[in-house]
Design an enzyme around this catalytic site. Structure first.
Site, PDB file in Angstrom:
ATOM      1  N   ARG A  73       0.868  -1.173   0.000  1.00 45.01           N
ATOM      2  CA  ARG A  73       0.000   0.000   0.000  1.00 45.01           C
ATOM      3  C   ARG A  73       0.905   1.223   0.000  1.00 45.01           C
ATOM      4  O   ARG A  73       2.119   1.128   0.095  1.00 45.01           O
ATOM      5  CB  ARG A  73      -0.976   0.020   1.181  1.00 45.01           C
ATOM      6  CG  ARG A  73      -0.539  -0.570   2.542  1.00 45.01           C
ATOM      7  CD  ARG A  73       0.488   0.138   3.275  1.00 45.01           C
ATOM      8  NE  ARG A  73       0.267   1.575   3.349  1.00 45.01           N
ATOM      9  CZ  ARG A  73       1.248   2.415   3.588  1.00 45.01           C
ATOM     10  NH1 ARG A  73       2.488   1.986   3.762  1.00 45.01           N
ATOM     11  NH2 ARG A  73       1.033   3.701   3.658  1.00 45.01           N
ATOM     12  N   ASP A  80      -1.986  10.939  -1.883  1.00 45.54           N
ATOM     13  CA  ASP A  80      -2.370   9.922  -2.867  1.00 45.54           C
ATOM     14  C   ASP A  80      -2.722  10.545  -4.199  1.00 45.54           C
ATOM     15  O   ASP A  80      -2.704   9.864  -5.227  1.00 45.54           O
ATOM     16  CB  ASP A  80      -3.555   9.111  -2.328  1.00 45.54           C
ATOM     17  CG  ASP A  80      -3.123   8.272  -1.133  1.00 45.54           C
ATOM     18  OD1 ASP A  80      -3.095   8.798  -0.013  1.00 45.54           O
ATOM     19  OD2 ASP A  80      -2.763   7.101  -1.351  1.00 45.54           O
ATOM     20  N   LYS A  91      -4.810  10.066   3.240  1.00 47.93           N
ATOM     21  CA  LYS A  91      -5.528   9.203   4.171  1.00 47.93           C
ATOM     22  C   LYS A  91      -6.575   9.972   4.981  1.00 47.93           C
ATOM     23  O   LYS A  91      -6.299  11.083   5.448  1.00 47.93           O
ATOM     24  CB  LYS A  91      -4.527   8.545   5.120  1.00 47.93           C
ATOM     25  CG  LYS A  91      -5.104   7.539   6.090  1.00 47.93           C
ATOM     26  CD  LYS A  91      -5.920   6.457   5.414  1.00 47.93           C
ATOM     27  CE  LYS A  91      -5.149   5.785   4.322  1.00 47.93           C
ATOM     28  NZ  LYS A  91      -6.001   4.991   3.420  1.00 47.93           N
TER      29      LYS A  91
HETATM   30  C1  LIG Z   1       3.860   7.526   0.493  1.00 46.15           C
HETATM   31  S1  LIG Z   1       2.368   6.715   0.914  1.00 46.15           S
HETATM   32  C2  LIG Z   1       1.219   7.892   0.409  1.00 46.15           C
HETATM   33  C3  LIG Z   1      -0.173   7.683   1.009  1.00 46.15           C
HETATM   34  O1  LIG Z   1      -0.742   6.387   0.721  1.00 46.15           O
HETATM   35  C4  LIG Z   1      -1.397   5.895   1.918  1.00 46.15           C
HETATM   36  O2  LIG Z   1      -2.660   5.308   1.683  1.00 46.15           O
HETATM   37  P1  LIG Z   1      -2.865   3.679   1.860  1.00 46.15           P
HETATM   38  O3  LIG Z   1      -2.119   3.263   3.085  1.00 46.15           O
HETATM   39  O4  LIG Z   1      -4.373   3.507   1.964  1.00 46.15           O
HETATM   40  O5  LIG Z   1      -2.333   3.077   0.584  1.00 46.15           O
HETATM   41  C5  LIG Z   1      -1.561   7.124   2.773  1.00 46.15           C
HETATM   42  O6  LIG Z   1      -2.663   7.912   2.353  1.00 46.15           O
HETATM   43  C6  LIG Z   1      -0.233   7.807   2.513  1.00 46.15           C
HETATM   44  O7  LIG Z   1      -0.175   9.127   2.949  1.00 46.15           O
END
Ligand SMILES: CSC[C@H]1O[C@H](OP(=O)(O)O)[C@H](O)[C@@H]1O
Length: 362
Positions: A51, A242, A253
């Site tokens: 992720r 993201d 997030k």
């Molecule tokens: C460098 S990670 C960027 C971003 O992605 C994460 O989301 P997820 O854990 O759901 O894939 C999170 O929003 C991070 O800030």
């Protein structure tokens, strides 16, 4: 980055398979899973085995290359790309990375596509590492500037949300890259880590990363950040992203928006760290145009952890039959973002600031 003194990356290609760290069992178990096919890559992204926006993109790029070993026709290329794109809708790095592969192989004969795609995915992985190292340098400089502006206090207290560390990228991270570089340069740091419900990327991943690198940190509930800001115990916030729009709106997030509101209310700078592959140049209004992933309500009603016998298990928090809503991201308007930290430097979160960055061919 560092795992018990050993260097690791979150993803490594081994011939025609991928070794990824299974983030669903961290911090209690460190294990790597081997992915052999596009289907296994898609499943790993959906389940959040891997992720983090940049890592999702690179992993999907490798997945598309693996798919081309099975079917390198135009139809096969499009079908595999569509299937990978559908795994998670919000992080624009996924679309960007798949487009990079498609553009790289589209004009090639089918027999050459798989090898070319694999080489391009390797290049994207190395670009991610270089970009994040540069983000770290620019971010560390910004944090040092903040520390000096505050009169060089004994420690700079920085709040971060979710995990924007090396586990969310191929290496270094984005927001955490700034912390790693600042720590390496001797800046006295303390990090408030938001637990980041419901998947707890903060309590399970960011704590693990910062402990592994000897950076002082304290885990807090998502709801405590505002209190600490009003107490004067937060000097800066830095988070990942993201998707960032051409006007500087930030999708990150869920919970990021609330932290940005509290930071603005307390005059605390709110920095967002991202590679330019996270910028969606096609949109401006994030609230209107970014699809926010709705994940299973069971991520809210249940929680995973290690029991007293050392066993990983899931337990139910809410009564049977509880209905839960689980948006995985939210949108922070550009007006609440102090600066964007990219691999090309620090820019203001507005159209003119973003326009100074190198832009991909439209
Ligand atoms: C460098 S990670 C960027 C971003 O992605 C994460 O989301 P997820 O854990 O759901 O894939 C999170 O929003 C991070 O800030």
């Amino acid at each position: 980055m560092n795992v018990n003194g050993q260097p690791y990356r979150s993803i490594v290609r081994d011939g025609h398979s991928l070794l990824v760290i299974d983030q669903t069992v961290l911090p209690h178990t460190f294990r790597q899973l081997r992915l052999h096919s596009a289907e296994q890559v898609a499943d790993a992204i959906r389940r959040m085995v891997v992720r983090g926006a940049p890592l999702i993109g690179v992993t999907a790029a490798y997945g598309l290359a693996l798919a081309l070993r099975e079917d390198a026709s135009d139809a096969g290329l499009q079908a595999a790309s569509d299937a990978l794109l559908a795994t998670r809708p919000t992080a624009v790095n996924l679309r960007w990375a798949l487009q990079q592969i498609q553009q790289h192989v589209a004009a090639l004969p089918a027999r050459e596509r798989a090898a070319a795609a694999l080489a391009r995915a390797d290049a994207l992985a190395e670009e991610d590492v270089r970009s994040n190292a540069a983000i770290g340098e620019h971010g560390a400089r910004l944090l040092r500037y903040r520390w000096e502006l505050l009169g060089k206090p004994p420690v700079l207290n920085v709040l971060t949300h979710c995990n924007a560390g090396w586990l969310g990228c191929v290496d270094w991270g984005t927001a955490l890259a700034a912390l790693y570089q600042a720590h390496r340069q001797g800046l006295p740091l303390h990090v408030w880590i938001d637990e980041t419900r419901p998947r707890n990327q903060g309590s399970s991943l960011t704590t693990w990363e910062l402990q592994s690198h000897g950076i002082a940190a304290t885990l807090i509930t998502d709801n405590a950040g505002g209190y600490l800001m009003r107490q004067g115990q937060v000097d800066a916030c830095i988070v990942g992203a993201d998707r960032v729009t051409a006007s500087g709106d930030v999708c990150n997030k869920v919970g990021t928006y609330l932290k940005a509101l509290a930071a603005a209310d307390n005059g605390i700078p709110f920095y967002v760290a991202l590679p330019t592959s996270t910028i969606d140049w096609q949109i401006r209004d994030g609230q209107q145009h970014i699809e926010v992933e709705d994940r299973s309500g069971e991520e809210v009603t249940h929680i995973w952890g290690r029991d007293d016998d050392g066993q990983l298990r899931r337990v139910q928090l809410a009564p049977d039959g509880t209905r839960a809503r689980n948006p995985a991201f939210d949108i922070t308007p550009a007006r609440l973002v102090t600066a964007l930290v990219t691999e090309h430097g620090v820019v203001a979160a507005h159209e003119a600031g973003l326009a100074t960055l190198r832009r991909p061919a439209q």
